[in-house]
Write an enzyme that holds these catalytic residues in place. Structure first.
Site, mmCIF file in Angstrom:
data_model
loop_
_atom_site.group_PDB
_atom_site.id
_atom_site.type_symbol
_atom_site.label_atom_id
_atom_site.label_comp_id
_atom_site.label_asym_id
_atom_site.label_seq_id
_atom_site.Cartn_x
_atom_site.Cartn_y
_atom_site.Cartn_z
ATOM 1 N N SER A 129 0.649 -1.268 -0.149
ATOM 2 C CA SER A 129 -0.092 -0.029 -0.091
ATOM 3 C C SER A 129 0.864 1.209 -0.134
ATOM 4 O O SER A 129 1.973 1.487 0.540
ATOM 5 C CB SER A 129 -0.691 -0.104 1.278
ATOM 6 N N TYR A 153 -1.357 -0.739 10.721
ATOM 7 C CA TYR A 153 -1.660 -1.496 9.421
ATOM 8 C C TYR A 153 -0.598 -1.129 8.622
ATOM 9 O O TYR A 153 -0.069 -2.330 7.985
ATOM 10 C CB TYR A 153 -2.963 -0.674 8.825
ATOM 11 N N LYS A 157 2.234 -3.773 6.496
ATOM 12 C CA LYS A 157 2.675 -3.857 5.139
ATOM 13 C C LYS A 157 4.317 -3.826 4.984
ATOM 14 O O LYS A 157 4.771 -4.510 4.042
ATOM 15 C CB LYS A 157 1.978 -2.734 4.133
#
Ligand code: NAD
Ligand code: WQD
Length: 348
Positions: A129, A153, A157
């Site tokens: 992302s 989050y 990643k």
């Protein structure tokens, strides 16, 4: 012989669109998904859209943290490659429940990598992302920029990207492509599949769509004092079908070259403000979106958009659609499915 592709998280928003493009492209697809944030109805719709090719799709309901289930799956089918979407993706939830995010996203991926290795399947496309860039020092973001995610989050990643680089460095048989998506929006032009978030949407366009169909009274606009042309934040919105096609391009790259481990941005290279996006949606839908101005949302960045050069040059892929088409397809999906894959009674 058609290639067998395992798609983790294939019932989800980006996964379902990619699975359809894979089927239409002549691939055999197996989906593994625990349906924590998706519905099997999406897969029925994908099958309808794929018509005669739908027999090339099968679905296993399982969690990536269940290593036995993964092992069983890889023992029964020889996969040529894996596209790995499965993961939790809410920034806000990740701040409240970081352990859940590390467990689900990182442990799930570690299991997948281990089982793939044991069964000799060493080609992977991973959903990373743009969130890994944090608040970039300048734009457009190129793949070499330092990574500084600002929430758990994003940290998952980055951790998974690092792990993939390690796995490939230690075993040169692996070929891995890390795709950093910018802001996926829109839906399949049929209006039969699209994004259907559970609960209150975190992201801009799902929220706008719910205001347009009357499920929410207004959009809260987070921040109008950014250093941008109209004061609202700038993002690189990308049509989900363009994004899905980016995965087909990545697969081809894996099959055709000795790529090692490479990272690519998938965006349009164009920045759009929140106000511009809302205005474009109002224009294509004919619906007024009432706005309530609020302060900046914690953790938000000012301006982010992609450099698309590397993907264009090396994957031979370029986004085709602009924001008008994104909004048109988003509205088509919303107006045909105001409560997503369910009915009003199921949802409210
Ligand atoms: P989504 O929630 O619609 O899809 C993810 C799918 O993974 C869901 O179907 C969910 O049920 C499944 N899943 C989650 N954890 C699982 C587990 N442990 N085992 C099996 N299945 C599991 O999300 P999406 O928007 O389609 O995103 C797909 C991927 O792309 C995610 O990894 C996400 O982090 C990444 N990504 C999304 C965006 C975005 O804005 N949508 C942007 C950048 C990256
Ligand atoms: C876009 C703009 C908001 C909602 C997030 C994740 C990122 C990636 C994509 C997964 C911002 C504004 C939003 C609202 C608003 N996902 N906004 N009112 O924040 O760029 O990225 O989704 O990897 O990791 O962080 O996307 O759609 O939430 O916000 O004004 O109700 O819309 O402030 O400027 P974001 P977004």
């Amino acid at each position: 012989m058609s290639k067998n592709i395992l798609v983790t998280g294939g019932a989800g928003y980006i996964g379902s669109h990619t699975v359809l493009q894979l089927l239409l492209g002549g691939y055999n697809v197996v989906i593994i998904d625990n349906l924590v944030n998706s519905s099997e109805i999406a897969l029925d719709r994908v099958k309808q859209l794929a018509s005669d090719l739908s027999h090339n799709l099968s679905f296993i309901k399982a969690d990536l943290r269940d290593k036995e289930a993964l092992d069983k799956l890889f023992s029964s089918t020889k996969f040529d490659a894996v596209i790995h979407f499965a993961g939790l993706k809410s920034v806000a939830e990740s701040v409240q429940k970081p352990e859940l995010y590390y467990d689900n996203n990182v442990t799930g991926t570690n299991n997948l990598l281990e089982v793939m290795s044991v069964h000799g399947c060493k080609m992977l496309v991973f959903s990373s992302s743009a969130t890994v860039y944090g608040w970039p020092e300048k734009v457009p973001c190129t793949e070499e920029f330092p990574l500084s995610p600002t929430n758990p989050y994003g940290q998952t990643k980055r951790d998974i990207e690092d792990r993939c680089r390690d796995v490939q460095r230690l075993d040169g048989e692996w070929k891995i492509i890390l795709l950093r998506y910018f802001n996926p929006v829109g839906a399949h032009p049929s209006g039969d599949i699209g994004e259907d978030p559970r609960g209150i949407p975190n992201n801009l366009m799902p929220y706008v769509q719910q205001v347009a169909v009357g499920r929410r009274p207004h959009l809260t606009m987070y921040g109008s004092d950014y250093n941008t042309k109209d004061g609202t934040g700038v993002r690189d919105y990308i049509h989900v079908v363009d994004l899905a096609d980016g995965h087909i391009a990545a697969l081809k790259k894996l099959f055709d070259t000795d790529i090692g481990c490479e990272v690519y941005n998938l965006g349009t290279g164009k920045g759009t403000t929140v106000l511009e996006m809302v205005t474009a949606f109002e224009k294509t839908s004919g619906k007024k979106i009432p706005l309530v101005m609020a302060g900046r949302r914690s953790g938000d960045v000012e301006v982010v958009y992609a450099s698309t050069e590397k993907a264009e040059l090396e994957l031979n892929w370029k986004a085709k659609y602009g924001i008008e088409k994104m909004c048109r397809d988003q509205w088509n999906w919303a107006s045909k499915n105001p409560y997503g894959y369910y009915s009003a009674d199921d949802k409210e």
